[in-house]
Design a protein around this motif. Structure first.
Motif, PDB file in Angstrom:
ATOM      1  N   MET A 147       1.062  -0.907  -0.023  1.00 54.49           N
ATOM      2  CA  MET A 147      -0.132   0.214   0.173  1.00 54.49           C
ATOM      3  C   MET A 147       0.794   1.079   0.250  1.00 54.49           C
ATOM      4  N   LEU A 148       1.834   1.223   0.536  1.00 56.08           N
ATOM      5  CA  LEU A 148       3.069   2.635   0.580  1.00 56.08           C
ATOM      6  C   LEU A 148       3.113   2.781  -1.198  1.00 56.08           C
ATOM      7  N   PHE A 149       4.121   1.112  -2.060  1.00 55.23           N
ATOM      8  CA  PHE A 149       3.880   1.732  -2.879  1.00 55.23           C
ATOM      9  C   PHE A 149       2.566   2.523  -3.693  1.00 55.23           C
ATOM     10  N   HIS A 150       1.402   2.157  -2.800  1.00 58.40           N
ATOM     11  CA  HIS A 150       0.562   3.009  -4.172  1.00 58.40           C
ATOM     12  C   HIS A 150      -0.039   4.631  -4.058  1.00 58.40           C
ATOM     13  N   TRP A 151       0.212   4.333  -2.678  1.00 60.86           N
ATOM     14  CA  TRP A 151       0.586   5.969  -1.755  1.00 60.86           C
ATOM     15  C   TRP A 151       1.437   7.285  -2.432  1.00 60.86           C
ATOM     16  N   PHE A 208     -10.012  -7.745 -15.600  1.00 57.42           N
ATOM     17  CA  PHE A 208     -11.748  -7.439 -15.614  1.00 57.42           C
ATOM     18  C   PHE A 208     -12.282  -7.850 -16.592  1.00 57.42           C
ATOM     19  N   SER A 209     -11.579  -8.541 -17.370  1.00 61.01           N
ATOM     20  CA  SER A 209     -12.755  -9.564 -17.986  1.00 61.01           C
ATOM     21  C   SER A 209     -12.908 -10.345 -17.227  1.00 61.01           C
ATOM     22  N   TRP A 210     -12.071 -11.370 -15.870  1.00 59.32           N
ATOM     23  CA  TRP A 210     -11.991 -12.541 -15.434  1.00 59.32           C
ATOM     24  C   TRP A 210     -12.806 -12.083 -14.574  1.00 59.32           C
ATOM     25  N   TRP A 211     -13.470 -11.118 -13.984  1.00 64.61           N
ATOM     26  CA  TRP A 211     -14.110 -10.613 -13.072  1.00 64.61           C
ATOM     27  C   TRP A 211     -15.598 -10.153 -14.033  1.00 64.61           C
ATOM     28  N   ASN A 212     -15.615 -10.038 -15.423  1.00 62.02           N
ATOM     29  CA  ASN A 212     -15.930  -9.641 -16.593  1.00 62.02           C
ATOM     30  C   ASN A 212     -17.179  -8.442 -15.999  1.00 62.02           C
ATOM     31  N   LEU A 213     -16.588  -7.621 -15.572  1.00 62.37           N
ATOM     32  CA  LEU A 213     -16.515  -6.297 -15.315  1.00 62.37           C
ATOM     33  C   LEU A 213     -16.329  -5.677 -16.796  1.00 62.37           C
ATOM     34  N   SER A 217      -7.918   4.988  -7.859  1.00 59.39           N
ATOM     35  CA  SER A 217      -7.393   5.101  -6.444  1.00 59.39           C
ATOM     36  C   SER A 217      -9.652   5.166  -6.168  1.00 59.39           C
ATOM     37  N   PHE A 218      -9.654   5.693  -5.835  1.00 62.56           N
ATOM     38  CA  PHE A 218     -10.909   6.401  -5.170  1.00 62.56           C
ATOM     39  C   PHE A 218     -12.229   5.640  -5.740  1.00 62.56           C
ATOM     40  N   LYS A 219     -11.849   5.542  -7.281  1.00 57.11           N
ATOM     41  CA  LYS A 219     -13.180   4.670  -7.632  1.00 57.11           C
ATOM     42  C   LYS A 219     -12.786   3.234  -7.383  1.00 57.11           C
ATOM     43  N   TRP A 220     -11.833   2.676  -7.991  1.00 61.53           N
ATOM     44  CA  TRP A 220     -11.400   1.419  -6.885  1.00 61.53           C
ATOM     45  C   TRP A 220     -12.194   1.135  -5.448  1.00 61.53           C
ATOM     46  N   PHE A 221     -11.312   1.631  -4.369  1.00 59.20           N
ATOM     47  CA  PHE A 221     -12.099   1.448  -3.200  1.00 59.20           C
ATOM     48  C   PHE A 221     -13.522   1.599  -3.174  1.00 59.20           C
ATOM     49  N   PHE A 222     -14.161   2.912  -3.839  1.00 59.91           N
ATOM     50  CA  PHE A 222     -15.664   3.938  -3.621  1.00 59.91           C
ATOM     51  C   PHE A 222     -16.314   3.467  -4.525  1.00 59.91           C
ATOM     52  N   GLY A 223     -16.475   3.624  -5.692  1.00 63.09           N
ATOM     53  CA  GLY A 223     -17.414   3.858  -6.693  1.00 63.09           C
ATOM     54  C   GLY A 223     -17.193   2.437  -7.729  1.00 63.09           C
ATOM     55  N   MET A 224     -17.176   2.067  -7.208  1.00 64.96           N
ATOM     56  CA  MET A 224     -17.473   0.506  -8.531  1.00 64.96           C
ATOM     57  C   MET A 224     -18.284   0.020  -8.448  1.00 64.96           C
ATOM     58  N   GLY A 225     -19.083   0.217  -7.696  1.00 68.54           N
ATOM     59  CA  GLY A 225     -20.599   0.065  -8.048  1.00 68.54           C
ATOM     60  C   GLY A 225     -21.060  -1.285  -7.074  1.00 68.54           C
ATOM     61  N   ILE A 226     -19.920  -1.804  -6.844  1.00 71.87           N
ATOM     62  CA  ILE A 226     -20.609  -3.384  -6.045  1.00 71.87           C
ATOM     63  C   ILE A 226     -19.818  -3.218  -4.838  1.00 71.87           C
ATOM     64  N   LYS A 227     -20.100  -4.356  -4.058  1.00 72.42           N
ATOM     65  CA  LYS A 227     -19.498  -4.237  -2.412  1.00 72.42           C
ATOM     66  C   LYS A 227     -18.877  -5.202  -3.107  1.00 72.42           C
ATOM     67  N   SER A 257     -15.054  -6.230  -1.577  1.00 72.28           N
ATOM     68  CA  SER A 257     -14.745  -7.174  -0.394  1.00 72.28           C
ATOM     69  C   SER A 257     -12.932  -6.803   0.218  1.00 72.28           C
ATOM     70  N   LYS A 258     -12.504  -6.945   0.919  1.00 73.10           N
ATOM     71  CA  LYS A 258     -11.369  -6.851   1.082  1.00 73.10           C
ATOM     72  C   LYS A 258     -10.219  -7.521  -0.039  1.00 73.10           C
ATOM     73  N   PHE A 259     -10.712  -8.852  -0.527  1.00 74.75           N
ATOM     74  CA  PHE A 259      -9.806  -9.413  -1.226  1.00 74.75           C
ATOM     75  C   PHE A 259      -9.639  -8.073  -2.042  1.00 74.75           C
ATOM     76  N   TRP A 260     -10.859  -7.951  -2.981  1.00 74.20           N
ATOM     77  CA  TRP A 260     -10.559  -7.015  -4.389  1.00 74.20           C
ATOM     78  C   TRP A 260      -9.917  -5.754  -3.697  1.00 74.20           C
ATOM     79  N   LYS A 261     -10.646  -4.920  -2.765  1.00 71.68           N
ATOM     80  CA  LYS A 261      -8.993  -4.155  -1.834  1.00 71.68           C
ATOM     81  C   LYS A 261      -7.652  -3.785  -2.863  1.00 71.68           C
ATOM     82  N   VAL A 262      -7.665  -4.923  -2.170  1.00 72.95           N
ATOM     83  CA  VAL A 262      -6.170  -5.538  -2.851  1.00 72.95           C
ATOM     84  C   VAL A 262      -5.891  -5.765  -4.002  1.00 72.95           C
ATOM     85  N   ILE A 263      -6.544  -6.423  -4.788  1.00 71.56           N
ATOM     86  CA  ILE A 263      -6.224  -6.594  -6.542  1.00 71.56           C
ATOM     87  C   ILE A 263      -6.155  -5.052  -6.912  1.00 71.56           C
ATOM     88  N   GLY A 264      -6.814  -3.748  -6.733  1.00 67.70           N
ATOM     89  CA  GLY A 264      -6.106  -2.378  -7.506  1.00 67.70           C
ATOM     90  C   GLY A 264      -4.709  -2.409  -6.969  1.00 67.70           C
TER      91      GLY A 264
END
Length: 121
Positions: A1-5, A60-65, A77-87, A89-96
């Motif tokens: 997460m440091l690199f992402h920041w 995205f094709s793996w999850w059919n998105l 980053s904002f859209k990945w964590f808060f605005g994707m329109g899906i609930k 999960s903790k797992f999904w938040k790590v993927i980005g």
């Protein structure tokens, strides 16, 4: 997460940043190591380069998105964590951030082999 920041703060050592800090000589190319078409910026390298875009498209094709890639890593980053329109999960938040890190590592691997190598699509 440091690199992402650091990426959000435009502080990772892409060519554009290294030129701005006078670390790279002006005689060296500032073009993206993968496509050789655009300046290697944080946004280009991690989101918009043909190579990295293909990584995201495959993910995205793996999850059919269907998702439109945002213009900046901050918006991404904002859209990945808060605005994707899906609930998300903790797992999904790590993927980005993990994908961003994997793209960076692949870039560094290519860079260490010699910047004359270019992967074309």
């Amino acid at each position: 997460m440091l690199f992402h920041w650091l990426a959000i703060r435009n502080s990772i050592p892409v060519k554009e940043v290294l030129f701005r800090r006078n670390i790279l000589p002006s005689s060296q190319s500032n073009l993206c190591i993968w496509c050789l078409e655009d300046t290697e910026t944080v946004n280009h390298l991690l989101l918009h380069c043909k190579w990295s875009f293909n990584v995201w498209a495959e993910l995205f094709s793996w999850w059919n998105l269907n998702w439109v890639m945002p213009g900046s890593i901050e918006e991404f980053s904002f859209k990945w964590f808060f605005g994707m329109g899906i609930k998300a999960s903790k797992f999904w938040k790590v993927i980005g951030p993990a994908t961003i890190w994997a793209i960076w590592l692949a870039r560094n691997d290519l860079f260490s082999m010699g910047s004359s190598l270019v992967v074309r699509f």
